[in-house]
Design a protein around this motif. Structure first.
Motif, PDB file in Angstrom:
ATOM      1  N   ASP A  14       0.882  -1.171   0.000  1.00 57.85           N
ATOM      2  CA  ASP A  14       0.000   0.000   0.000  1.00 57.85           C
ATOM      3  C   ASP A  14       0.924   1.226   0.000  1.00 57.85           C
ATOM      4  OD1 ASP A  14      -1.838   2.013   0.475  1.00 57.85           O
ATOM      5  OD2 ASP A  14      -2.658   1.117   2.303  1.00 57.85           O
ATOM      6  N   GLY A  15       1.515   1.480  -1.153  1.00 61.06           N
ATOM      7  CA  GLY A  15       2.499   2.560  -1.266  1.00 61.06           C
ATOM      8  C   GLY A  15       1.921   3.915  -0.932  1.00 61.06           C
ATOM      9  N   GLU A  16       0.652   4.109  -1.247  1.00 59.86           N
ATOM     10  CA  GLU A  16      -0.037   5.363  -0.949  1.00 59.86           C
ATOM     11  C   GLU A  16      -0.039   5.623   0.566  1.00 59.86           C
ATOM     12  OE1 GLU A  16      -4.489   5.696  -1.695  1.00 59.86           O
ATOM     13  OE2 GLU A  16      -3.652   6.499  -3.553  1.00 59.86           O
ATOM     14  N   ASN A  17      -0.269   4.581   1.359  1.00 55.48           N
ATOM     15  CA  ASN A  17      -0.290   4.724   2.810  1.00 55.48           C
ATOM     16  C   ASN A  17       1.104   5.030   3.358  1.00 55.48           C
ATOM     17  OD1 ASN A  17       0.241   3.042   5.550  1.00 55.48           O
ATOM     18  ND2 ASN A  17      -1.753   4.081   5.598  1.00 55.48           N
ATOM     19  N   ILE A  18       2.104   4.336   2.840  1.00 56.28           N
ATOM     20  CA  ILE A  18       3.478   4.573   3.306  1.00 56.28           C
ATOM     21  C   ILE A  18       3.903   5.988   2.944  1.00 56.28           C
ATOM     22  CG2 ILE A  18       5.892   3.851   3.098  1.00 56.28           C
ATOM     23  CD1 ILE A  18       3.969   1.898   4.688  1.00 56.28           C
ATOM     24  N   ASP A  19       3.582   6.431   1.737  1.00 53.26           N
ATOM     25  CA  ASP A  19       3.923   7.784   1.300  1.00 53.26           C
ATOM     26  C   ASP A  19       3.199   8.829   2.154  1.00 53.26           C
ATOM     27  OD1 ASP A  19       5.642   8.968  -0.743  1.00 53.26           O
ATOM     28  OD2 ASP A  19       3.806   9.920  -1.473  1.00 53.26           O
ATOM     29  N   ALA A  20       1.921   8.588   2.442  1.00 55.95           N
ATOM     30  CA  ALA A  20       1.146   9.526   3.266  1.00 55.95           C
ATOM     31  C   ALA A  20       1.701   9.591   4.683  1.00 55.95           C
ATOM     32  CB  ALA A  20      -0.322   9.125   3.292  1.00 55.95           C
ATOM     33  N   THR A  21       2.120   8.454   5.223  1.00 59.55           N
ATOM     34  CA  THR A  21       2.702   8.433   6.565  1.00 59.55           C
ATOM     35  C   THR A  21       4.007   9.216   6.585  1.00 59.55           C
ATOM     36  OG1 THR A  21       1.690   6.288   7.036  1.00 59.55           O
ATOM     37  CG2 THR A  21       3.538   6.951   8.435  1.00 59.55           C
ATOM     38  N   LEU A  22       4.836   8.997   5.585  1.00 61.52           N
ATOM     39  CA  LEU A  22       6.085   9.760   5.506  1.00 61.52           C
ATOM     40  C   LEU A  22       5.797  11.256   5.440  1.00 61.52           C
ATOM     41  CD1 LEU A  22       8.148   7.610   2.998  1.00 61.52           C
ATOM     42  CD2 LEU A  22       8.764   8.100   5.372  1.00 61.52           C
ATOM     43  N   ASP A 158       9.902  -3.331  11.012  1.00 59.15           N
ATOM     44  CA  ASP A 158       9.936  -1.884  10.835  1.00 59.15           C
ATOM     45  C   ASP A 158      10.659  -1.569   9.524  1.00 59.15           C
ATOM     46  OD1 ASP A 158       9.700   0.864  12.570  1.00 59.15           O
ATOM     47  OD2 ASP A 158      11.420   0.889  11.206  1.00 59.15           O
ATOM     48  N   LEU A 159      10.036  -0.729   8.701  1.00 56.82           N
ATOM     49  CA  LEU A 159      10.590  -0.414   7.387  1.00 56.82           C
ATOM     50  C   LEU A 159      11.990   0.196   7.452  1.00 56.82           C
ATOM     51  CD1 LEU A 159       7.415   0.936   5.594  1.00 56.82           C
ATOM     52  CD2 LEU A 159       8.798  -1.026   4.873  1.00 56.82           C
ATOM     53  N   GLU A 160      12.235   1.015   8.452  1.00 59.42           N
ATOM     54  CA  GLU A 160      13.551   1.646   8.547  1.00 59.42           C
ATOM     55  C   GLU A 160      14.544   0.769   9.294  1.00 59.42           C
ATOM     56  OE1 GLU A 160      15.721   5.837   9.880  1.00 59.42           O
ATOM     57  OE2 GLU A 160      13.679   5.424  10.605  1.00 59.42           O
ATOM     58  N   LYS A 169      18.741   8.247   7.398  1.00 54.90           N
ATOM     59  CA  LYS A 169      18.029   8.112   8.672  1.00 54.90           C
ATOM     60  C   LYS A 169      16.833   9.068   8.667  1.00 54.90           C
ATOM     61  CE  LYS A 169      19.126   8.409  13.644  1.00 54.90           C
ATOM     62  NZ  LYS A 169      17.850   8.036  14.058  1.00 54.90           N
ATOM     63  N   LEU A 170      15.684   8.529   9.027  1.00 52.33           N
ATOM     64  CA  LEU A 170      14.475   9.352   9.061  1.00 52.33           C
ATOM     65  C   LEU A 170      14.372  10.083  10.396  1.00 52.33           C
ATOM     66  CD1 LEU A 170      11.888   6.843   7.524  1.00 52.33           C
ATOM     67  CD2 LEU A 170      13.150   8.665   6.364  1.00 52.33           C
ATOM     68  N   PRO A 171      13.756  11.269  10.411  1.00 56.00           N
ATOM     69  CA  PRO A 171      13.587  12.021  11.663  1.00 56.00           C
ATOM     70  C   PRO A 171      12.391  11.480  12.466  1.00 56.00           C
ATOM     71  CG  PRO A 171      12.701  13.280   9.841  1.00 56.00           C
ATOM     72  CD  PRO A 171      13.300  12.036   9.254  1.00 56.00           C
ATOM     73  N   ARG A 172      12.558  10.274  13.011  1.00 53.86           N
ATOM     74  CA  ARG A 172      11.483   9.624  13.762  1.00 53.86           C
ATOM     75  C   ARG A 172      11.823   9.640  15.249  1.00 53.86           C
ATOM     76  NH1 ARG A 172      11.322   3.789  11.371  1.00 53.86           N
ATOM     77  NH2 ARG A 172       9.634   3.513  12.868  1.00 53.86           N
ATOM     78  N   LEU A 173      10.788   9.720  16.055  1.00 53.81           N
ATOM     79  CA  LEU A 173      10.947   9.603  17.496  1.00 53.81           C
ATOM     80  C   LEU A 173      10.389   8.246  17.891  1.00 53.81           C
ATOM     81  CD1 LEU A 173      11.796  10.941  20.116  1.00 53.81           C
ATOM     82  CD2 LEU A 173       9.482  11.860  20.309  1.00 53.81           C
ATOM     83  N   ARG A 174      11.233   7.409  18.476  1.00 51.68           N
ATOM     84  CA  ARG A 174      10.801   6.068  18.850  1.00 51.68           C
ATOM     85  C   ARG A 174      11.449   5.677  20.172  1.00 51.68           C
ATOM     86  NH1 ARG A 174      14.374   1.306  17.459  1.00 51.68           N
ATOM     87  NH2 ARG A 174      16.398   2.234  17.065  1.00 51.68           N
ATOM     88  N   ILE A 175      10.882   4.676  20.803  1.00 51.54           N
ATOM     89  CA  ILE A 175      11.486   4.105  22.010  1.00 51.54           C
ATOM     90  C   ILE A 175      12.674   3.273  21.562  1.00 51.54           C
ATOM     91  CG2 ILE A 175      11.138   2.563  23.967  1.00 51.54           C
ATOM     92  CD1 ILE A 175       8.128   3.360  23.800  1.00 51.54           C
ATOM     93  N   ILE A 176      13.829   3.521  22.135  1.00 44.38           N
ATOM     94  CA  ILE A 176      15.062   2.886  21.694  1.00 44.38           C
ATOM     95  C   ILE A 176      15.448   1.780  22.678  1.00 44.38           C
ATOM     96  CG2 ILE A 176      17.498   3.244  21.129  1.00 44.38           C
ATOM     97  CD1 ILE A 176      16.714   6.293  20.873  1.00 44.38           C
ATOM     98  N   PRO A 177      15.542   0.532  22.204  1.00 44.05           N
ATOM     99  CA  PRO A 177      16.083  -0.518  23.073  1.00 44.05           C
ATOM    100  C   PRO A 177      17.514  -0.136  23.458  1.00 44.05           C
ATOM    101  CG  PRO A 177      15.048  -1.462  21.128  1.00 44.05           C
ATOM    102  CD  PRO A 177      15.132   0.021  20.916  1.00 44.05           C
TER     103      PRO A 177
END
Length: 187
Positions: A14-22, A158-160, A169-177
């Motif tokens: 669903d490339g449209e969804n991935i593009d919209a999320t980005l 996870d895609l990244e 590297k994408l500017p994402r905020l995530r919980i880091i192990p």
């Protein structure tokens, strides 16, 4: 349905969804071409991870003309483009992916969905437990209903961070192990 392992893995994009999320959630603007996923990496990852051939279906909403350069690029990297058209308010990509997931209940093949969209939860739940089932998406942006499916055996990539689908590297905020924490990422 037999419980033997599928002969191949279908990767439904669903490339449209991935593009919209980005655009909306990661960058706050339309992503530049170099900021989009390297779509061929999804197929390579799926093939290596589950050690079997993959068939990639890339669903596209089109109006009047095919985006030929994009379609040709998808074809050259191994996808079967699925161009769709419908009414102005129809979510043709969602409808087609839902129908494809439903049709896959009649096959033994494994399935990886590439989307953050919860519209596919009922169809994914139907496939759960009958084959290997996976989701490629962004951990923090995937619909929370997918976490329930993960707790019941669906794999998440996870895609990244897992698939490594991006060149930068994408500017994402995530919980880091803690095992993945690198202070240089913040200095």
């Amino acid at each position: 349905m037999s419980d033997e392992q599928g002969l191949s893995t279908y990767v439904l994009v669903d490339g449209e969804n991935i593009d919209a999320t980005l655009g909306a959630s990661v960058f706050g603007r339309r992503p530049h071409p170099e900021e989009r996923p390297r779509w061929e990496r999804l197929l390579g990852f799926a093939e290596a991870e589950w050690d079997q051939p993959v068939k990639g279906l890339f669903f596209l909403a089109v109006k009047d003309e095919l985006p030929m350069s994009f379609v040709q690029a998808l074809t050259s990297i191994g996808y079967q483009p699925v161009p769709l058209r419908g009414g102005p308010t129809e979510k043709v990509v969602d409808i087609a992916i839902q129908r494809t997931l439903a049709a896959l209940t009649q096959r033994a093949d494994d399935v990886i969905l590439v989307s953050n969209d919860g519209d596919f939860l009922p169809q994914m739940e139907q496939l759960l437990g009958t084959r290997r089932l996976g989701l490629m998406a962004f951990q923090e942006f995937r619909n929370s209903g997918f976490r329930v499916l993960e707790s019941r055996g669906m794999e998440f990539f996870d895609l990244e961070y897992d698939v490594r689908a991006f060149n930068t590297k994408l500017p994402r905020l995530r919980i880091i192990p803690i095992d993945e924490f690198d202070p240089l990422d913040f200095l």
